[in-house]
Scaffold this active site. Structure first.
Site, short mmCIF file in Angstrom:
data_model
loop_
_atom_site.label_atom_id
_atom_site.label_comp_id
_atom_site.label_asym_id
_atom_site.label_seq_id
_atom_site.Cartn_x
_atom_site.Cartn_y
_atom_site.Cartn_z
N GLY A 295 -7.08 3.93 10.62
CA GLY A 295 -7.83 2.59 10.38
C GLY A 295 -7.55 2.08 8.71
O GLY A 295 -9.15 0.66 8.61
N THR A 296 -7.59 2.51 7.77
CA THR A 296 -7.11 2.16 5.92
C THR A 296 -6.83 0.71 6.21
O THR A 296 -7.38 0.27 5.41
CB THR A 296 -7.38 3.58 5.55
N GLY A 297 -6.16 0.67 6.87
CA GLY A 297 -5.35 -0.71 6.42
C GLY A 297 -5.72 -1.60 7.00
O GLY A 297 -5.94 -2.64 6.47
N CYS A 298 -5.96 -2.19 8.72
CA CYS A 298 -7.09 -2.68 8.68
C CYS A 298 -8.02 -2.99 7.83
O CYS A 298 -8.45 -4.10 7.81
CB CYS A 298 -7.69 -2.67 10.02
N LYS B 59 1.41 -1.36 0.21
CA LYS B 59 -0.61 0.03 0.07
C LYS B 59 0.96 1.30 0.51
O LYS B 59 1.60 1.54 0.72
CB LYS B 59 -0.55 -0.65 1.14
N THR C 203 -7.81 9.19 7.84
CA THR C 203 -7.90 7.82 7.63
C THR C 203 -7.11 6.77 8.65
O THR C 203 -6.12 5.95 8.33
CB THR C 203 -6.35 8.21 7.10
#
Ligand SMILES: Cc1ncc(COP(=O)(O)OP(=O)(O)O)c(N)n1
Ligand SMILES: Cc1ncsc1CCOP(=O)(O)O
Ligand SMILES: [Mg+2]
Length: 587
Positions: free
Chosen positions: A304-307, A244, A302
């Site tokens: 928590g976007t990864g989780c 990412k 933004t």
């Protein structure tokens, strides 16, 4: 190794399957070979989620006609984020948004907010092992998704349980550094991740910092660096890598690199999904890299976007979609959530959360409150009566409005679609001129095609919840109910009003069960929605209905009481006067 616990889901097959269209074939006890024999080049490759869930319905032994059913199920193994923007809280919300069940094993408890991480308390690996066994041994888990794994010991017990209880896919979000830059896991975790967990994983989704950490700290600053990182991480044995690029230096777009080690032959046919469904073909180099260009959302929200990206991928895999489809859907979901939440204000710090459940959100300002006064004199048309009295449906509607109808419903059971559309368009002109809502009985397609004001549905018609999804928050949805249970269900489904009847015997509707005044009372007392009475009601008995004094009985629907008359307007004025007197008597 016996595949204890592996269950073909949705008609998919185990390794023995020869079907070329099976999205995966189990090649080893704990991994699914995500080969993509058919290219997801159109929506026809994606069974609609509700179909996917419906297909898991299995008949319960000994209960003919009923079947137990299960939801696609993701188990998240991650840390708790007290601010609920990331961690298991984000995973559960993301899976909920995807329509998938989500259980959780907590590996750490963090005290964090929009400013950063104030404290981390790791959960003992034996307790993590207990939680894993409790869920994996009892509940049918389809996909495991991992987040924060604070130690090598936790990774060890996780890998042991994945081997003991095989699942369809393992999604690893290698949480080591939060988006706010706080270190979330110890360095010893790295070895366990590289050598034990990644070889079991179907996809790993590192951000740039995590990709760098997985590769010994190399610096990653360009798209080519990301490509190199994706290919290098793939060599740990994980089947797919999504690097990412949200924090790629000097880049206005958040570019993600998806690498699946696919051979060049198939790769050339792949398209690249741009955010918001724009499609571009890109030249492929010696291996498959797919860049997801995603507009950087100018927002603080933004966290928590990864989780969320990883758990949404897990949810789509649990529903049976291919890896590429899952990644594409997850990208679109996160992109839409960020767009929806860009001005959301939660917390004072620089890292705000976003709204995972924006799709379920009908913001009160969006959903106009249904004005129950519209139910006062409810005209329901009947083509037989129109023929008997030699009037067209539009003449009948016009006369009913002249007589004081407050809402009109076209109930044309025999009409072909073409004539129904024509009649609806004519009547809409009349109703819009008078400001009287026009509803369509049963036929959602006609209502949608003609942009009518709503529909009235029966218990055997499309469920109100689905109708609401199709028609949106602003259309009026009424449902026929004869019992308290039906009334409570349609309220939960998002209906606006209830039609209750037949109150008295009627010949207008064949084989109709008469509920009587007591049945009407029962439904009104149970209903949280406004109610309109219907069935055998006319100028002779309308006051006996309205004098029940039921607070949410807001009016009466008439078919023959209004339309089986020589002059509809005159009869309408009579009924309107009786209704008004009844209501005034109770004010
Ligand atoms: C206001 C109102 N209430 C009930 C009905 C009944 O509709 P109908 O389609 O004839 O029967 P169901 O399918 O609802 O059982 C109605 N049309 N309007
Ligand atoms: C549509 C419907 N739903 C319950 S009774 C009924 C028929 C009502 O017709 P009428 O008003 O002529 O009795
Ligand atoms: Mg009906």
């Amino acid at each position: 190794m016996a595949l204890a616990g592996f269950r073909p889901l949705l008609g998919f097959h185990s390794a023995a399957s020869s079907s070329s269209r099976t999205p995966f074939a189990l090649s080893s006890p704990n991994k699914c070979n995500w080969t993509l024999p058919f290219l997801p080049n159109s929506d026809t490759d994606r069974p609609p989620p509700f179909l996917v869930m419906a297909e898991v319905r299995t008949a319960a032994a000994g209960t003919p006609g009923r079947g137990y059913w299960r939801l696609p199920h993701v188990l998240t193994v991650a840390g708790s984020d007290s601010g609920a923007g990331a961690g298991i809280q984000a995973d559960i919300k993301a899976c909920g948004a995807a329509g998938v069940y989500c259980s959780s094993v907590i590996t750490a408890v963090t005290a964090q907010n929009t400013i950063g991480v104030q404290r981390v308390c790791s959960i003992d690996e034996n307790m993590v092992a207990e939680q894993l066994r409790s869920v994996l041994s009892d509940m049918q888990v389809d996909v495991v998704k991992t987040g924060m794994l604070p130690s090598a010991g936790v990774i060890k017990v996780l890998c042991q349980n994945i081997k003991e209880f095989p699942v369809r896919a393992v999604v690893v979000d290698p949480v080591m550094v939060s988006t706010s830059g706080d270190l979330l896991s110890g360095p010893t975790m790295l070895t366990g991740l590289q050598q034990e967990l990644l070889p079991l994983a179907d996809i790993v989704t590192p951000n740039l910092k995590e990709a760098s950490a997985l590769l010994g700290g190399i610096s990653l600053n360009t798209i080519d660096d990301m490509r190199f990182a994706a290919k290098s991480i793939h060599e740990y044995g994980v089947r797919n890598v999504l690097v990412k690029g949200g924090d790629l230096p000097n880049s206005l777009d958040a570019i993600d690199i998806f690498y699946d080690g696919m051979t060049i032959e198939l790769a050339n046919q792949y398209m690249v999904l741009m955010s918001m469904k724009k499609l571009h073909t890109v030249l492929f180099e010696e291996k498959t890299f797919m860049s997801y260009m995603d507009h950087a959302r100018m927002t603080r929200n933004t966290h928590g976007t990864g989780c969320t990206l990883a758990s949404y991928i897990a949810a789509e895999l649990a529903k049976g979609f291919s890896m590429l489809q899952a990644v594409q859907e997850a990208k679109t979901f996160v992109d839409s959530a960020l767009l929806h939440s860009q001005d959301l204000m939660i917390g004072k710090g620089p890292q705000g959360p976003f709204h995972h459940l924006f799709r379920q959100q009908i913001i009160p300002s969006q959903k106009p409150r249904f004005d129950a006064k519209l139910l006062l004199l409810y005209a329901v048309t009947d083509s037989g009566m129109n023929r008997k009295w030699g009037r067209s449906i539009s003449e009948a509607v016009e006369a009913s409005i002249e007589g004081g109808a407050t809402i009109v419903q076209l109930r044309e059971k025999e009409a072909e679609a073409g004539e129904f559309v024509e009649a609806t368009m004519e009547c809409l002109d009349i109703c819009r001129t008078s400001g009287v809502p026009l509803l369509i009985n049963d036929r959602i397609d006609i209502a949608l095609a003609c942009d009518a004001d709503g529909v009235h549905l029966g218990q055997t018609d499309m469920p109100a919840g689905l109708a609401r999804k199709i028609l949106g928050p602003s259309k009026i949805i009424g449902v026929s109910c004869k019992t308290a249970e039906q009334a409570q269900k349609v309220y939960a489904d998002g209906a606006d009003y209830i039609g209750c009847g037949g109150v008295f015997p009627t010949t207008t509707k064949q084989d109709n069960l008469t509920v009587g005044l007591e049945g009407l009372r029962t439904v009104c007392l149970a209903s949280q929605l406004p109610v309109v009475a219907i069935g055998g009601i006319n100028s002779g008995n309308v006051q006996s209905v309205m004098q029940l004094g039921l607070a949410n009985l807001k009016g009466v629907a008439f078919v023959s009481g209004l339309f089986d008359k020589e002059c509809v307007a005159t009869e309408g004025r009579r009924l309107r006067s009786l209704l008004r007197d009844s209501l005034q008597a109770h004010e």
